[in-house]
Every structure is written in structure tokens, then in C-alpha cells.
Scaffold this active site. Structure first.
Site, mmCIF file in Angstrom:
data_model
loop_
_atom_site.group_PDB
_atom_site.id
_atom_site.type_symbol
_atom_site.label_atom_id
_atom_site.label_comp_id
_atom_site.label_asym_id
_atom_site.label_seq_id
_atom_site.Cartn_x
_atom_site.Cartn_y
_atom_site.Cartn_z
ATOM 1 N N HIS A 38 33.262 49.555 35.981
ATOM 2 C CA HIS A 38 34.032 50.256 34.950
ATOM 3 C C HIS A 38 33.688 51.734 34.896
ATOM 4 O O HIS A 38 32.556 52.127 35.186
ATOM 5 C CB HIS A 38 33.757 49.637 33.577
ATOM 6 C CG HIS A 38 34.478 48.342 33.347
ATOM 7 N ND1 HIS A 38 34.749 47.854 32.098
ATOM 8 C CD2 HIS A 38 34.997 47.444 34.209
ATOM 9 C CE1 HIS A 38 35.396 46.714 32.186
ATOM 10 N NE2 HIS A 38 35.548 46.444 33.463
ATOM 11 N N GLU A 107 42.264 47.615 34.399
ATOM 12 C CA GLU A 107 42.527 47.866 32.988
ATOM 13 C C GLU A 107 42.850 49.340 32.789
ATOM 14 O O GLU A 107 42.272 50.221 33.440
ATOM 15 C CB GLU A 107 41.313 47.513 32.111
ATOM 16 C CG GLU A 107 40.776 46.121 32.287
ATOM 17 C CD GLU A 107 39.629 46.073 33.282
ATOM 18 O OE1 GLU A 107 39.144 47.145 33.701
ATOM 19 O OE2 GLU A 107 39.224 44.970 33.655
ATOM 20 N N ASN A 110 39.975 51.934 32.381
ATOM 21 C CA ASN A 110 39.175 52.434 33.491
ATOM 22 C C ASN A 110 39.950 53.204 34.539
ATOM 23 O O ASN A 110 39.345 53.856 35.385
ATOM 24 C CB ASN A 110 38.473 51.253 34.175
ATOM 25 C CG ASN A 110 37.501 50.581 33.250
ATOM 26 O OD1 ASN A 110 36.514 51.173 32.851
ATOM 27 N ND2 ASN A 110 37.795 49.347 32.871
ATOM 28 N N GLY A 175 47.670 33.469 35.755
ATOM 29 C CA GLY A 175 48.871 32.680 35.516
ATOM 30 C C GLY A 175 49.573 32.306 36.805
ATOM 31 O O GLY A 175 49.118 32.625 37.907
#
Length: 328
Positions: A38, A107, A110, A175
Site C-alpha cells: 500500500h 484500491e 493506493n 465474484g
């Protein structure tokens, strides 16, 4: 047989401390260690964000047997995929074959800080990740890569130092769309929750194409061990209340201030319901069991609180690992 891991959480400890914890975790008997990658902590109360790759290099050189994994690296914005391939190959040499490259679509927190290019939607990010994995794969296979892709350009790239043991790729998926896109591109699955259906879909997709032998399913579980439960709950609330937002929220928020605002009304009691807190090992064992029952082969623990790592490793790690292994 489940493998149990320790998390080198860059958001809550500095680089030298992380290397010390890595050595201690290996001595205490953890099977592998994952390292977050990160640019920023989730909350300012965590207080750190050293670069993961020098940390992993130092850990690879200092340790002897423990497996290593980036958990996870986004190879699409902050890093170019060719650079990620070079980093992974170099680290695999230093680690004598113990490294797994964990990859994900990233994300906002970051990536946008570095590129200043805005944050694409999830579908676009997954398309970028797919193209990045192709580049990384080919480079790690020793190929000279020239590509004019939709998202990346590579002109005659080649890795000059390749490890004898190939780098396996683990990819974060959450998913059916992720499974459809990455089941054959990845060697191993990373998932953020103990979802039996997701694991089943992964194995089904792999076996349908003749793959799947020996593939790992890697998860991660935050815990907040402390001799005093109230202290543990308070610390988990101060540093980890963002965790309950879920991936759809956590991938979109842009700054620690945004995470603080989004979790302003989360109570310590809410955190305590979601994260095992205190000295009792049974809630941790029960939480790990949920991952095992869902089909996970590897579970990495996060001990919340950089200042508590030494106590956790000295007082809780060995009895916890013994209990986990006795119950497998």
C-alpha cells in the site's frame, strides 16, 4: 492440510520492525507470510506505509523456510506490469523459490495518489488487470515482450535475471465475473471472505480446462489478541473499523480521511462482533474454521496493532498454531 500465515501489515509498522516480525513469525512456526502493498494506511491511526518490495527483499534474505506472498500488488496504475514482473523475478531469486506473486485490481486509496489519473470503474480495472497478467506471465517465462494493448504498451521488454523456480501467480477474485476472467490466468485464488460458493466456482472453472491440481485458496483474517479484551476491542475500533465496509466500498474510497468519515458511526461493539478480540483463542479458531470449511487451503492472520506484534508472537502464536493444527 491447512497452512497458516502471518501478515506483515505495512500500514501499521515500519520496515525494520516488519523484518523483525517476519523472523519471529518464522521461528514461531507460521507456514507462510503475506505482505500488504500500500501507498497509504487505511486510517491515520495506523500510521505507516513503507514500500512492500524492499521489505519483502529483506525478509527473503533474512528468513530461510517460510513462504512469502505479496497480498496484494496492483500491477496496473502505481506500478507498470513489466516492473512488477521484474520485482517478482528478483524477489523469487532472493527467496530461493519461496515467493508467490499476489495480484489484484487495487484500491482507489493506493493508486490515484500516485497517478493522478482518476479511478476507473471495476470492469475497466479488471480489464487492465487481465492485460497486465498477460505481460507479467510472458516476461516471467523469459519471453521478449512487445505489446500495443488497450491499456499498456511494452516495447522489447525482457527480464535478464530469471529464477530457476517459476513465480506462481495468485489473483484476488470476489465474484463470478472475476472467476470467469481469471480462473485460467491465475495459479491460485485469493479471496477476502470465506465464500464456499466462490471456492467451488473456482475449482469448477479450473477443472473444466484441465487445471486445478495443487492450486491454493488463500484467505486473510484480522484478529486483535490482547490479554485485556476491552483494550483489544478499543484498538481494533481505532485501527481496523474500516474492515467492515466490504470490498465494494473499500476499493472506492480515496483517502484515510474518507475512510474515517465513512466509519464515523461504527461502534466498538460492531467491530468486536466482526473481529475476534481479547485473550481467548477459541473465537480465532472458530473464525479460521469458517475458512477451512469453505475450502481454503491457506489462512493468514493479521494481528491488529503494530505495537502488539511482539507480544502476540511471544505469547499467543505458538499455542494458537498448536490448537489450529490439532483441530485440522
Amino acid at each position: 492440510m491447512t497452512r497458516f500465515g502471518y501478515t506483515l501489515m505495512t500500514e501499521q509498522s515500519g520496515p525494520k520492525d516488519l523484518v523483525r516480525y517476519a523472523l519471529d513469525a518464522e521461528e514461531r512456526g507460521f507456514d507462510f507470510e503475506v505482505c500488504s502493498d500500500h501507498f497509504s494506511p487505511w486510517l491515520t491511526s495506523q500510521g505507516h506505509a513503507p514500500n512492500a518490495w524492499p521489505v519483502l527483499g529483506a525478509v527473503a534474505h533474512a528468513t530461510e523456510q517460510v513462504g512469502l506472498c505479496s497480498y496484494v500488488t496492483c500491477p496496473t496504475m502505481r506500478y507498470h506490469p513489466a516492473v512488477v514482473a521484474q520485482q517478482a523475478a528478483t524477489l523469487q531469486i532472493l527467496a530461493d523459490g519461496r515467493f508467490t506473486l499476489g495480484l489484484g485490481s487495487g484500491e482507489n486509496l493506493n493508486e490515484h495518489i500516485v497517478t493522478g489519473a482518476g479511478w476507473p470503474n471495476a470492469s475497466h480495472r479488471q480489464a487492465m488487470l487481465g492485460e497486465a497478467i498477460k505481460i507479467i506471465r510472458e516476461l516471467l517465462m523469459g519471453e521478449t515482450v512487445t505489446l500495443r494493448g488497450e491499456h499498456f504498451q511494452v516495447d522489447g521488454a525482457r527480464l535478464w535475471d530469471l529464477p530457476e523456480i517459476p513465480v506462481a501467480l495468485a489473483v484476488a477474485m470476489s465474484g463470478e465475473k472475476g472467476i470467469e476472467r481469471f480462473a485460467t490466468a491465475a495459479d491460485h485464488l485469493i479471496a477476502v471472505r470465506p465464500d464456499r460458493d466462490l471456492v467451488h466456482a473456482w475449482h469448477t472453472a479450473r477443472h473444466a480446462t484441465g487445471l486445478g491440481e495443487g492450486d491454493r485458496v488463500i484467505g486473510q483474517l484480522p484478529v486483535c489478541w490482547d490479554p485485556d479484551r476491552d483494550t483489544a476491542v478499543q484498538r481494533a475500533h481505532e485501527q481496523f473499523r474500516w474492515f467492515g465496509g466490504g470490498w465494494l466500498v473499500n476499493s472506492e474510497l480515496p483517502t484515510p480521511a474518507a475512510f474515517a468519515a465513512a466509519t464515523h458511526f461504527v461502534r466498538p461493539a460492531d467491530v468486536a462482533e466482526a473481529i475476534p478480540c481479547g485473550p481467548d483463542l477459541e473465537p480465532i479458531i472458530d473464525a479460521v474454521r469458517a475458512y477451512q470449511e469453505a475450502g481454503f487451503t491457506d489462512v493468514a492472520l493479521i494481528q491488529i496493532g503494530g505495537e502488539t506484534q511482539e507480544a502476540f508472537l511471544a505469547d499467543a502464536a505458538e499455542p494458537l498454531l498448536t490448537a489450529l493444527r490439532d483441530g485440522r
